[in-house]
Design a protein around this motif. Structure first.
Motif, PDB file in Angstrom:
ATOM      1  N   ALA A 131       0.831  -1.206   0.000  1.00 33.17           N
ATOM      2  CA  ALA A 131       0.000   0.000   0.000  1.00 33.17           C
ATOM      3  C   ALA A 131       0.867   1.259   0.000  1.00 33.17           C
ATOM      4  O   ALA A 131       2.026   1.240   0.438  1.00 33.17           O
ATOM      5  CB  ALA A 131      -0.918   0.003   1.217  1.00 33.17           C
ATOM      6  N   ASP A 132       0.307   2.352  -0.494  1.00 34.53           N
ATOM      7  CA  ASP A 132       1.004   3.640  -0.468  1.00 34.53           C
ATOM      8  C   ASP A 132       0.700   4.428   0.802  1.00 34.53           C
ATOM      9  O   ASP A 132       1.552   5.155   1.311  1.00 34.53           O
ATOM     10  CB  ASP A 132       0.596   4.490  -1.684  1.00 34.53           C
ATOM     11  CG  ASP A 132       1.078   3.900  -2.992  1.00 34.53           C
ATOM     12  OD1 ASP A 132       2.088   3.173  -2.977  1.00 34.53           O
ATOM     13  OD2 ASP A 132       0.439   4.149  -4.030  1.00 34.53           O
ATOM     14  N   LYS A 133      -0.532   4.279   1.296  1.00 33.00           N
ATOM     15  CA  LYS A 133      -0.961   5.051   2.463  1.00 33.00           C
ATOM     16  C   LYS A 133      -1.721   4.141   3.416  1.00 33.00           C
ATOM     17  O   LYS A 133      -2.603   3.386   3.004  1.00 33.00           O
ATOM     18  CB  LYS A 133      -1.845   6.229   2.026  1.00 33.00           C
ATOM     19  CG  LYS A 133      -2.288   7.122   3.189  1.00 33.00           C
ATOM     20  CD  LYS A 133      -3.055   8.352   2.691  1.00 33.00           C
ATOM     21  CE  LYS A 133      -3.444   9.250   3.856  1.00 33.00           C
ATOM     22  NZ  LYS A 133      -4.159  10.479   3.422  1.00 33.00           N
ATOM     23  N   ILE A 134      -1.378   4.236   4.699  1.00 38.90           N
ATOM     24  CA  ILE A 134      -2.023   3.426   5.731  1.00 38.90           C
ATOM     25  C   ILE A 134      -2.418   4.354   6.869  1.00 38.90           C
ATOM     26  O   ILE A 134      -1.557   5.019   7.465  1.00 38.90           O
ATOM     27  CB  ILE A 134      -1.073   2.330   6.253  1.00 38.90           C
ATOM     28  CG1 ILE A 134      -0.642   1.418   5.095  1.00 38.90           C
ATOM     29  CG2 ILE A 134      -1.740   1.517   7.351  1.00 38.90           C
ATOM     30  CD1 ILE A 134       0.675   0.762   5.293  1.00 38.90           C
ATOM     31  N   VAL A 135      -3.710   4.415   7.164  1.00 39.88           N
ATOM     32  CA  VAL A 135      -4.191   5.344   8.189  1.00 39.88           C
ATOM     33  C   VAL A 135      -5.042   4.609   9.218  1.00 39.88           C
ATOM     34  O   VAL A 135      -5.545   3.513   8.959  1.00 39.88           O
ATOM     35  CB  VAL A 135      -5.003   6.501   7.566  1.00 39.88           C
ATOM     36  CG1 VAL A 135      -4.120   7.346   6.679  1.00 39.88           C
ATOM     37  CG2 VAL A 135      -6.207   5.984   6.795  1.00 39.88           C
ATOM     38  N   PHE A 136      -5.191   5.248  10.358  1.00 38.01           N
ATOM     39  CA  PHE A 136      -5.912   4.653  11.483  1.00 38.01           C
ATOM     40  C   PHE A 136      -6.952   5.644  11.991  1.00 38.01           C
ATOM     41  O   PHE A 136      -6.620   6.792  12.294  1.00 38.01           O
ATOM     42  CB  PHE A 136      -4.920   4.299  12.599  1.00 38.01           C
ATOM     43  CG  PHE A 136      -3.804   3.401  12.135  1.00 38.01           C
ATOM     44  CD1 PHE A 136      -3.925   2.027  12.205  1.00 38.01           C
ATOM     45  CD2 PHE A 136      -2.640   3.937  11.594  1.00 38.01           C
ATOM     46  CE1 PHE A 136      -2.900   1.191  11.752  1.00 38.01           C
ATOM     47  CE2 PHE A 136      -1.612   3.126  11.134  1.00 38.01           C
ATOM     48  CZ  PHE A 136      -1.745   1.748  11.216  1.00 38.01           C
TER      49      PHE A 136
END
Length: 258
Positions: A131-136
Motif C-alpha cells: 500500500a502507499d498510504k495506511i491510516v488509522f
C-alpha cells in the motif's frame, strides 16, 4: 466517539496557548454547568466568546451548537456510564475489581487464541507493504499504533492517525485504491455518526479493516473484520486491539525492516 471523548481529544490535540484548548478545559472541569447553560453562559464560564464556542463546536465536527449541547447534556446525565470500564456493581470491592479485570484478561487470551490467525496477519502485513498510504481512525490514541507508524514511516509509507471526526472526514477524501484504513470505531447510540467518513472511503476505493464489538452499522463497509470482541467487555476490546497491532508491528518489522 462520544462528546466527552471528543472534548478530551481536542484538548490534548491543541497547543497550550490555544483558545479552544482553554474552552475544552473549562467545559470538562464544569460539565454540569456547561450542560445546563446557554452558549452565552458557557462563553462566560470559559472566559471566551460566543463565536469561539461556535467555532470550537465546528472543529469537533458538530453541525451546530444545539447538536453539541444535546450530546453534552446526555453525556453528563449518563456520566457514570462513560467513566466506567467494568459494569456497574453496587457491591463492588477492590478485590472484586482485580478479579473482574483478570477475568477479562483471560477472555482476551481466548479471543486472541481463537480469532487471530497468524497466516491472515501475515497476509495483512504483506498488503500493508504494497500500500502507499495506511491510516488509522480510532476513538483514542494507542501506543501499539504509534509504534507501528514508526516502522511504516521507516519503510517509506505515508501514514496518519486520526481521532477527531473532522480530521477523519478530511483525510478520507485524500485516499485512493492504494490506501488501507484500520478502524475500531465503537458503534453506540451516543457515538458521532461516521457514515460520511465510510462513504468517502468506499468512493475512493480504499480498503477498510476493522475490529468489532457486537453488531455495528458500519460493518457493511468493512473489507475485512480483524477480530470480533465481546460487546460487554471494554477491557477485552482494548487489550485485544493493542495486542493485535503490537503483533502486526513485530511481523512488519521482521519482514520489511530488519
Amino acid at each position: 466517539m462520544n462528546v466527552l471523548q471528543n472534548l478530551t481529544e481536542l484538548y490534548n490535540h491543541l497547543s497550550f496557548d490555544s483558545t479552544y484548548r482553554n474552552v475544552c478545559k473549562g467545559i470538562l472541569e464544569n460539565m454540569e454547568a456547561a450542560a445546563n447553560g446557554t452558549i452565552y453562559e458557557i462563553a462566560e464560564l470559559t472566559n471566551s466568546s460566543r463565536t469561539t464556542i461556535w467555532r470550537m463546536v465546528q472543529k469537533m465536527g458538530y453541525s451546530n451548537f444545539s447538536e453539541f449541547h444535546h450530546e453534552l447534556k446526555r453525556a453528563v446525565k449518563q456520566y457514570t456510564y462513560y467513566n466506567r470500564i467494568l459494569p456497574e456493581n453496587s457491591e463492588e470491592t477492590i478485590q472484586g475489581i482485580k478479579e473482574k479485570f483478570m477475568s477479562q484478561v483471560m477472555q482476551t487470551y481466548q479471543l486472541m487464541d481463537t480469532q487471530m490467525d497468524v497466516q491472515e496477519m501475515e497476509s495483512i502485513v504483506d498488503e500493508m507493504a504494497q500500500a502507499d498510504k495506511i491510516v488509522f481512525y480510532t476513538p483514542y490514541k494507542d501506543s501499539s499504533i504509534l509504534a507501528l507508524q514508526q516502522n511504516l514511516s521507516m519503510d517509506g509509507k505515508q501514514t496518519g492517525y486520526y481521532c477527531l471526526f473532522p480530521d477523519m472526514l478530511e483525510d478520507s477524501l485524500t485516499l485512493d485504491e492504494h490506501s488501507i484504513v484500520f478502524t475500531n470505531m465503537i458503534d453506540h447510540l451516543e457515538t458521532m455518526d461516521m457514515t460520511q467518513v465510510f462513504e468517502n472511503i468506499k468512493k475512493k476505493k480504499a480498503r477498510v479493516y476493522g475490529s468489532l464489538a457486537g453488531k455495528s452499522r458500519y460493518q457493511i463497509y468493512f473489507d475485512r473484520v480483524l477480530f470480533h470482541g465481546n460487546a460487554g467487555s471494554v477491557v477485552e476490546g482494548v487489550l485485544a486491539f493493542q495486542m493485535y497491532f503490537f503483533m502486526i508491528n513485530e511481523i512488519y518489522r521482521m519482514k520489511y525492516i530488519d
